[in-house]
Motif scaffolding. Structure first.
Motif, PDB file in Angstrom:
ATOM      1  N   GLY A  47       0.801  -1.217   0.000  1.00 12.96           N
ATOM      2  CA  GLY A  47       0.000   0.000   0.000  1.00 12.96           C
ATOM      3  C   GLY A  47       0.835   1.269   0.000  1.00 12.96           C
ATOM      4  O   GLY A  47       0.479   2.253  -0.652  1.00 12.96           O
ATOM      5  N   HIS A  48       1.961   1.245   0.710  1.00 11.84           N
ATOM      6  CA  HIS A  48       2.780   2.461   0.755  1.00 11.84           C
ATOM      7  C   HIS A  48       3.452   2.741  -0.585  1.00 11.84           C
ATOM      8  O   HIS A  48       3.692   3.900  -0.926  1.00 11.84           O
ATOM      9  N   PRO A  80      -8.617  -0.461  -1.224  1.00 10.19           N
ATOM     10  CA  PRO A  80      -9.768  -1.352  -1.352  1.00 10.19           C
ATOM     11  C   PRO A  80      -9.559  -2.581  -2.244  1.00 10.19           C
ATOM     12  O   PRO A  80     -10.183  -3.611  -2.001  1.00 10.19           O
ATOM     13  N   VAL A  81      -8.708  -2.475  -3.250  1.00 15.01           N
ATOM     14  CA  VAL A  81      -8.464  -3.578  -4.187  1.00 15.01           C
ATOM     15  C   VAL A  81      -6.950  -3.694  -4.377  1.00 15.01           C
ATOM     16  O   VAL A  81      -6.272  -2.679  -4.532  1.00 15.01           O
ATOM     17  N   PRO A  82      -6.389  -4.904  -4.376  1.00 20.30           N
ATOM     18  CA  PRO A  82      -4.948  -5.044  -4.590  1.00 20.30           C
ATOM     19  C   PRO A  82      -4.519  -4.601  -5.992  1.00 20.30           C
ATOM     20  O   PRO A  82      -5.298  -4.676  -6.938  1.00 20.30           O
ATOM     21  N   ALA A  83      -3.283  -4.158  -6.100  1.00 20.66           N
ATOM     22  CA  ALA A  83      -2.672  -3.818  -7.390  1.00 20.66           C
ATOM     23  C   ALA A  83      -1.533  -4.796  -7.630  1.00 20.66           C
ATOM     24  O   ALA A  83      -0.806  -5.161  -6.700  1.00 20.66           O
ATOM     25  N   TYR A  84      -1.382  -5.206  -8.885  1.00 21.69           N
ATOM     26  CA  TYR A  84      -0.389  -6.224  -9.249  1.00 21.69           C
ATOM     27  C   TYR A  84       0.482  -5.736 -10.392  1.00 21.69           C
ATOM     28  O   TYR A  84       0.122  -4.808 -11.124  1.00 21.69           O
ATOM     29  N   ARG A 113     -10.145  14.434  -2.349  1.00 19.85           N
ATOM     30  CA  ARG A 113     -10.071  12.973  -2.408  1.00 19.85           C
ATOM     31  C   ARG A 113      -9.157  12.641  -3.578  1.00 19.85           C
ATOM     32  O   ARG A 113      -9.352  13.115  -4.698  1.00 19.85           O
ATOM     33  N   VAL A 114      -8.143  11.843  -3.300  1.00 21.73           N
ATOM     34  CA  VAL A 114      -7.193  11.390  -4.316  1.00 21.73           C
ATOM     35  C   VAL A 114      -7.398   9.889  -4.470  1.00 21.73           C
ATOM     36  O   VAL A 114      -7.360   9.154  -3.486  1.00 21.73           O
ATOM     37  N   THR A 115      -7.613   9.443  -5.709  1.00 26.10           N
ATOM     38  CA  THR A 115      -7.865   8.033  -5.963  1.00 26.10           C
ATOM     39  C   THR A 115      -6.911   7.525  -7.033  1.00 26.10           C
ATOM     40  O   THR A 115      -6.796   8.121  -8.104  1.00 26.10           O
ATOM     41  N   VAL A 124      -7.413   1.333  -6.232  1.00 25.04           N
ATOM     42  CA  VAL A 124      -6.419   0.535  -5.514  1.00 25.04           C
ATOM     43  C   VAL A 124      -5.847   1.307  -4.325  1.00 25.04           C
ATOM     44  O   VAL A 124      -5.252   0.712  -3.438  1.00 25.04           O
ATOM     45  N   ALA A 125      -6.039   2.621  -4.306  1.00 24.72           N
ATOM     46  CA  ALA A 125      -5.648   3.464  -3.161  1.00 24.72           C
ATOM     47  C   ALA A 125      -6.555   4.691  -3.154  1.00 24.72           C
ATOM     48  O   ALA A 125      -6.825   5.266  -4.208  1.00 24.72           O
ATOM     49  N   ARG A 126      -7.020   5.051  -1.950  1.00 25.20           N
ATOM     50  CA  ARG A 126      -7.829   6.262  -1.785  1.00 25.20           C
ATOM     51  C   ARG A 126      -7.252   7.044  -0.610  1.00 25.20           C
ATOM     52  O   ARG A 126      -6.991   6.460   0.441  1.00 25.20           O
ATOM     53  N   LEU A 127      -7.077   8.334  -0.819  1.00 24.82           N
ATOM     54  CA  LEU A 127      -6.521   9.197   0.214  1.00 24.82           C
ATOM     55  C   LEU A 127      -7.402  10.431   0.366  1.00 24.82           C
ATOM     56  O   LEU A 127      -7.857  10.991  -0.630  1.00 24.82           O
ATOM     57  N   ALA A 128      -7.641  10.845   1.586  1.00 28.93           N
ATOM     58  CA  ALA A 128      -8.290  12.127   1.870  1.00 28.93           C
ATOM     59  C   ALA A 128      -7.170  13.057   2.310  1.00 28.93           C
ATOM     60  O   ALA A 128      -6.572  12.857   3.371  1.00 28.93           O
ATOM     61  N   THR A 129      -6.851  14.042   1.470  1.00 22.82           N
ATOM     62  CA  THR A 129      -5.675  14.875   1.697  1.00 22.82           C
ATOM     63  C   THR A 129      -6.047  16.327   1.996  1.00 22.82           C
ATOM     64  O   THR A 129      -7.161  16.764   1.724  1.00 22.82           O
TER      65      THR A 129
END
Length: 140
Positions: A47-48, A80-84, A113-115, A124-129
């Motif tokens: 995730g990071h 929420p969903v894995p990235a590969y 909101r950054v998605t 695959v990543a959601r951030l509230a910045t």
């Protein structure tokens, strides 16, 4: 240059393209000794790493043309969903709110909101910045 006054709540943008590679996932894990997370999908990007990719796309495509004065931090992150490896990632932003700072009239606070989404449109990543942005013509 985009200033605080040039932005509006509800505004959305889509930026960039990043193809995730197996080498990038392995290198990140090795360099930063990322521990396995209980329940994480085997082979999924940490995730990071996804946050780093999101930030790179944000800097390259949005912040470089903005009168940004830094950030007081992030309110929320989830994956929420894995990235590969092989996924193609895109960044989208939505301005949630803007307000001038009473204590610092030369800047405003922008919440967004950054998605980071894959080629299927799955987040695959959601951030509230939060971001501090200079106000046009207002001095300290």
């Amino acid at each position: 240059m985009r200033y605080w006054e040039d932005m509006a709540a509800g505004e959305t943008h889509r930026y960039g393209r990043h193809e995730l590679s197996a080498d990038e996932i392995a290198d990140f894990g090795a360099r930063f000794a990322v521990p396995a997370v209980a329940g994480a999908e085997p082979g999924a990007a940490p995730g990071h790493l996804l946050c780093c990719i999101a930030m790179r796309l944000l800097v390259d495509h949005a912040l470089s043309g903005m009168a940004s004065l830094g950030s007081p931090g992030v309110d929320h992150i989830d994956w929420p969903v894995p990235a590969y490896a092989g996924d193609v990632l895109y960044l989208s932003t939505e301005m949630l709110s803007l307000r001038p700072l009473e204590s610092r009239p030369e800047m405003g606070l922008v919440k967004q909101r950054v998605t980071l989404s894959n080629q299927h449109g799955e987040a695959v990543a959601r951030l509230a910045t939060n971001a501090f942005v200079a106000r046009r013509g207002v001095s300290a």
